[in-house]
Scaffold this active site. Sequence first.
Site, PDB file in Angstrom:
ATOM      1  N   GLY A 131       0.702  -1.227  -0.012  1.00 43.84           N
ATOM      2  CA  GLY A 131      -0.072   0.017   0.105  1.00 43.84           C
ATOM      3  C   GLY A 131       0.702   1.320   0.097  1.00 43.84           C
ATOM      4  O   GLY A 131       2.047   1.271  -0.453  1.00 43.84           O
ATOM      5  N   CYS A 132       0.152   2.509   0.588  1.00 49.08           N
ATOM      6  CA  CYS A 132       0.696   3.764   0.187  1.00 49.08           C
ATOM      7  C   CYS A 132       2.044   4.003   0.984  1.00 49.08           C
ATOM      8  O   CYS A 132       2.878   4.804   0.671  1.00 49.08           O
ATOM      9  CB  CYS A 132      -0.369   4.541   0.694  1.00 49.08           C
ATOM     10  N   ASN A 133       2.251   3.097   2.203  1.00 47.85           N
ATOM     11  CA  ASN A 133       3.413   3.211   3.258  1.00 47.85           C
ATOM     12  C   ASN A 133       4.563   2.633   2.457  1.00 47.85           C
ATOM     13  O   ASN A 133       5.821   2.935   3.120  1.00 47.85           O
ATOM     14  CB  ASN A 133       2.908   2.536   4.189  1.00 47.85           C
ATOM     15  N   ALA A 134       4.433   1.754   1.332  1.00 45.61           N
ATOM     16  CA  ALA A 134       5.428   0.890   0.915  1.00 45.61           C
ATOM     17  C   ALA A 134       6.638   1.459   0.433  1.00 45.61           C
ATOM     18  O   ALA A 134       7.580   0.745   0.565  1.00 45.61           O
ATOM     19  CB  ALA A 134       4.656  -0.107  -0.174  1.00 45.61           C
TER      20      ALA A 134
END
Length: 348
Positions: A131-134
């Site tokens: 997701g967006c944290n990756a």
Amino acid sequence: MVGVGTSATATSYTQREVLDAFHIDDPKIRGVFLNSAIDRRHLTLPAEDAHGVRQPEPQGDLLDKHKALAIEMGAEALRTCLKRAGAELSDLRHLCCVTSTGFLTPGLSALLIRELGIDRHCSRSDIVGMGCNAGLNALGVVSGWAAAHPGELAVVLCSEACSAAYAMDSTMRTAVVNSLFGDGSGAVALIAGGEESPAAQEGPRVLKFASTIIPEAADAMRYDWDRTQGRFSFFLDPQIPYVVGAHAELTVDRLLAGTGLRRSDIKHWLVHSGGKKVIDAVIVNLGLTRHDLRHTVGVLRDYGNVSSGSFLFSYERLLDEQVTAPGDHGVLMTMGPGSTIETALVRW
């Protein structure tokens, strides 16, 4: 960090143009789109049929779209990043590709090596589905690789074809998602022990990482199978900005622990463009100003949320601004499913 590069797909739309393209008239949904603090996003929408209607795309077509766009954008971002680093494709020794908007086997790294003619012996890794944290998860892993291979060039490449992860309809479940995400790719080059190179003088040194997972909010952001739509669909809980905000201070304090630094010592904040409410929650809970997050706000305005690569768009804008000075500290922050907050401390 010796280079950065970004790219997006060719076509962009205003929020009103997206609403009109799908003939969405519901005032509540239109309000979500038009109050998102987003002016334009790069998207690849389904073509109109003979009646001027954009029909939902089957999952197979979406996967094909993801593959084509991820390669196209990724190749451009990688070339731009290497040019800024003063390097060539032949200098690349490790390529780590990050994506959450489609599934590929072989992975994006192998496809790009073939597409660009990169040395077949180039080490590679793929981070899929985080997701967006990756992007920061990958930065941590590849920093470790670089430290174990001093003097060798590595690149983290985040390529997100968010157009391939949409379930386009007019329901409130998908309204927030459909109003938020855009296509984009960002790349950052790393080298250990290369402080004397001209490119290294522009970028900072990565010092430390800190991570927080919020297990009780594991289902607040998820990409799973929508049986009604017959495809994968992303879900965002309306409370997620407040969950992220409530844990931002905890994560940053852990990042700065033992460094002798206070939050007020941080000159540069590069935060994931997760959405207007997420940005506002981070500002309030960390005691920051909108000027501190000007690049985050600007990326959201011009691109929307481009998932894992968003913070690299902000980083590129900071470097272009030419306001960093030796000794400055910066904090990078991303957030995403899990729910998780990832941070990194850097110093110029």
